[in-house]
Structures are given as C-alpha cells and as structure tokens.
Motif scaffolding. Structure first.
Motif, mmCIF file in Angstrom:
data_model
loop_
_atom_site.group_PDB
_atom_site.id
_atom_site.type_symbol
_atom_site.label_atom_id
_atom_site.label_comp_id
_atom_site.label_asym_id
_atom_site.label_seq_id
_atom_site.Cartn_x
_atom_site.Cartn_y
_atom_site.Cartn_z
ATOM 1 N N ALA A 1 58.535 -20.657 73.101
ATOM 2 C CA ALA A 1 57.115 -20.545 72.745
ATOM 3 C C ALA A 1 56.262 -20.228 73.970
ATOM 4 N N THR A 2 56.564 -20.854 75.088
ATOM 5 C CA THR A 2 55.819 -20.589 76.319
ATOM 6 C C THR A 2 56.042 -19.158 76.785
ATOM 7 N N ALA A 3 57.280 -18.700 76.736
ATOM 8 C CA ALA A 3 57.587 -17.329 77.157
ATOM 9 C C ALA A 3 56.872 -16.316 76.273
ATOM 10 N N ALA A 4 56.820 -16.578 74.974
ATOM 11 C CA ALA A 4 56.151 -15.654 74.059
ATOM 12 C C ALA A 4 54.640 -15.686 74.261
ATOM 13 N N ALA A 5 54.086 -16.877 74.446
ATOM 14 C CA ALA A 5 52.630 -17.004 74.594
ATOM 15 C C ALA A 5 52.135 -16.399 75.906
ATOM 16 N N LEU A 6 52.919 -16.545 76.961
ATOM 17 C CA LEU A 6 52.495 -16.061 78.273
ATOM 18 C C LEU A 6 53.031 -14.672 78.611
ATOM 19 N N SER A 7 53.818 -14.089 77.724
ATOM 20 C CA SER A 7 54.425 -12.766 77.948
ATOM 21 C C SER A 7 55.140 -12.698 79.296
ATOM 22 N N LEU A 8 56.031 -13.641 79.510
ATOM 23 C CA LEU A 8 56.756 -13.718 80.773
ATOM 24 C C LEU A 8 57.852 -12.657 80.844
ATOM 25 N N GLU A 9 58.229 -12.317 82.061
ATOM 26 C CA GLU A 9 59.313 -11.365 82.296
ATOM 27 C C GLU A 9 60.643 -11.969 81.833
ATOM 28 N N PRO A 10 61.540 -11.154 81.282
ATOM 29 C CA PRO A 10 62.842 -11.668 80.833
ATOM 30 C C PRO A 10 63.649 -12.336 81.948
ATOM 31 N N VAL A 11 63.528 -11.838 83.164
ATOM 32 C CA VAL A 11 64.268 -12.438 84.276
ATOM 33 C C VAL A 11 63.782 -13.857 84.539
ATOM 34 N N LEU A 12 62.482 -14.059 84.484
ATOM 35 C CA LEU A 12 61.914 -15.387 84.706
ATOM 36 C C LEU A 12 62.314 -16.344 83.591
ATOM 37 N N VAL A 13 62.297 -15.867 82.357
ATOM 38 C CA VAL A 13 62.693 -16.702 81.218
ATOM 39 C C VAL A 13 64.172 -17.067 81.316
ATOM 40 N N ALA A 14 65.017 -16.096 81.669
ATOM 41 C CA ALA A 14 66.453 -16.362 81.797
ATOM 42 C C ALA A 14 66.716 -17.364 82.913
ATOM 43 N N ALA A 15 65.999 -17.242 84.025
ATOM 44 C CA ALA A 15 66.175 -18.190 85.127
ATOM 45 C C ALA A 15 65.732 -19.600 84.721
ATOM 46 N N ALA A 16 64.612 -19.694 84.038
ATOM 47 C CA ALA A 16 64.136 -21.003 83.575
ATOM 48 C C ALA A 16 65.103 -21.607 82.561
ATOM 49 N N PHE A 17 65.592 -20.781 81.651
ATOM 50 C CA PHE A 17 66.527 -21.276 80.640
ATOM 51 C C PHE A 17 67.857 -21.678 81.271
ATOM 52 N N GLY A 18 68.312 -20.910 82.262
ATOM 53 C CA GLY A 18 69.546 -21.260 82.976
ATOM 54 C C GLY A 18 69.412 -22.591 83.701
ATOM 55 N N GLY A 19 68.283 -22.816 84.338
ATOM 56 C CA GLY A 19 68.048 -24.093 85.002
ATOM 57 C C GLY A 19 68.003 -25.249 84.030
ATOM 58 N N PHE A 20 67.376 -25.033 82.887
ATOM 59 C CA PHE A 20 67.327 -26.058 81.852
ATOM 60 C C PHE A 20 68.729 -26.382 81.331
ATOM 61 N N LEU A 21 69.526 -25.354 81.085
ATOM 62 C CA LEU A 21 70.897 -25.562 80.608
ATOM 63 C C LEU A 21 71.753 -26.257 81.662
ATOM 64 N N LEU A 22 71.527 -25.938 82.936
ATOM 65 C CA LEU A 22 72.264 -26.597 84.002
ATOM 66 C C LEU A 22 71.941 -28.087 84.043
ATOM 67 N N SER A 23 70.693 -28.443 83.844
ATOM 68 C CA SER A 23 70.343 -29.868 83.809
ATOM 69 C C SER A 23 70.984 -30.560 82.611
ATOM 70 N N LEU A 24 71.032 -29.885 81.459
ATOM 71 C CA LEU A 24 71.713 -30.462 80.297
ATOM 72 C C LEU A 24 73.199 -30.655 80.573
ATOM 73 N N SER A 25 73.799 -29.697 81.272
ATOM 74 C CA SER A 25 75.211 -29.793 81.630
ATOM 75 C C SER A 25 75.465 -31.015 82.510
ATOM 76 N N LEU A 26 74.616 -31.213 83.491
ATOM 77 C CA LEU A 26 74.787 -32.367 84.377
ATOM 78 C C LEU A 26 74.567 -33.679 83.643
ATOM 79 N N TRP A 27 73.609 -33.733 82.725
ATOM 80 C CA TRP A 27 73.398 -34.949 81.943
ATOM 81 C C TRP A 27 74.632 -35.275 81.108
ATOM 82 N N ARG A 28 75.242 -34.250 80.522
ATOM 83 C CA ARG A 28 76.459 -34.487 79.733
ATOM 84 C C ARG A 28 77.617 -34.932 80.617
ATOM 85 N N LEU A 29 77.725 -34.351 81.801
ATOM 86 C CA LEU A 29 78.800 -34.733 82.707
ATOM 87 C C LEU A 29 78.647 -36.186 83.133
ATOM 88 N N TYR A 30 77.467 -36.578 83.525
ATOM 89 C CA TYR A 30 77.237 -37.976 83.917
ATOM 90 C C TYR A 30 77.299 -38.919 82.725
#
Length: 106
Positions: free
Chosen positions: A17-46
């Motif tokens: 929703a934020t990416a659509a509302a702010l018309s962000l670049e796909p690279v920025l959205v992918a980087a933000a989503f990758g960071g979010f997924l990495l944090s989820l991965s670490l939470w599952r590992l711990y």
C-alpha cells in the motif's frame, strides 16, 4: 497461523500500500521487501523453525531477483523458481514434511 504469520501478512500489505501510494521505484520496494523478509527469516530461525527460516530466506532471493536486470526468460525462471522453493520449504517445515535434522539427540 501464528503471530509471526500475521506480522508477515500485515507488513506485506502495508509495504504494498505504501509503495502504491507513494509511487516508489521497484528497486526501492524490492530492497525494502527483501529486508522485511530477512527479518522474518531471522525471527523464525531464533524461534526454532529453521526450515521455515530457510523458506523466508529464499524469498529474500526472490526479492533480489526483481532488482537484477535479467533477460525475461531468465527472470521468469529465477522469480518463479525461488518463489516455489521458498513456499515448499516454508510449508514443508510447517507441516513436518521435512526431517528435523537440526536437533541433536544425546
């Protein structure tokens, strides 16, 4: 569905929703989503769920594929392949299909 799954769903929806509302670049959205997924991965590992952590981590690769400028066929194979592999690891760990090779019995 546990608390972390709810965080993943809500966080993904907020990011989209934020990416659509702010018309962000796909690279920025992918980087933000990758960071979010990495944090989820670490939470599952711990949290003691390594197969699910690997599934989330493979989805980090899926987000990284968006950033790479690959030819169309290569992009499709890499995006779908890592997406399916991540889903298989996530669901295999969740439903105990994958063996518990992480625990040492003494």
């Amino acid at each position: 569905m546990d608390r972390l799954d709810a965080v993943a769903v809500i966080g993904s929806l907020v990011l989209v929703a934020t990416a659509a509302a702010l018309s962000l670049e796909p690279v920025l959205v992918a980087a933000a989503f990758g960071g979010f997924l990495l944090s989820l991965s670490l939470w599952r590992l711990y949290g003691g769920r390594p197969w699910e952590a690997l599934g989330w981590f493979v989805w980090v690769w899926t987000a990284a594929v968006v950033v790479l400028e690959l030819p169309t066929a290569t992009f499709a194979v890499a995006f779908v392949g890592t997406g399916v592999l991540g889903a298989m690891l996530l669901l295999g760990g969740r439903y105990d299909v994958l063996a518990d090779v992480w625990t040492i019995d003494r």
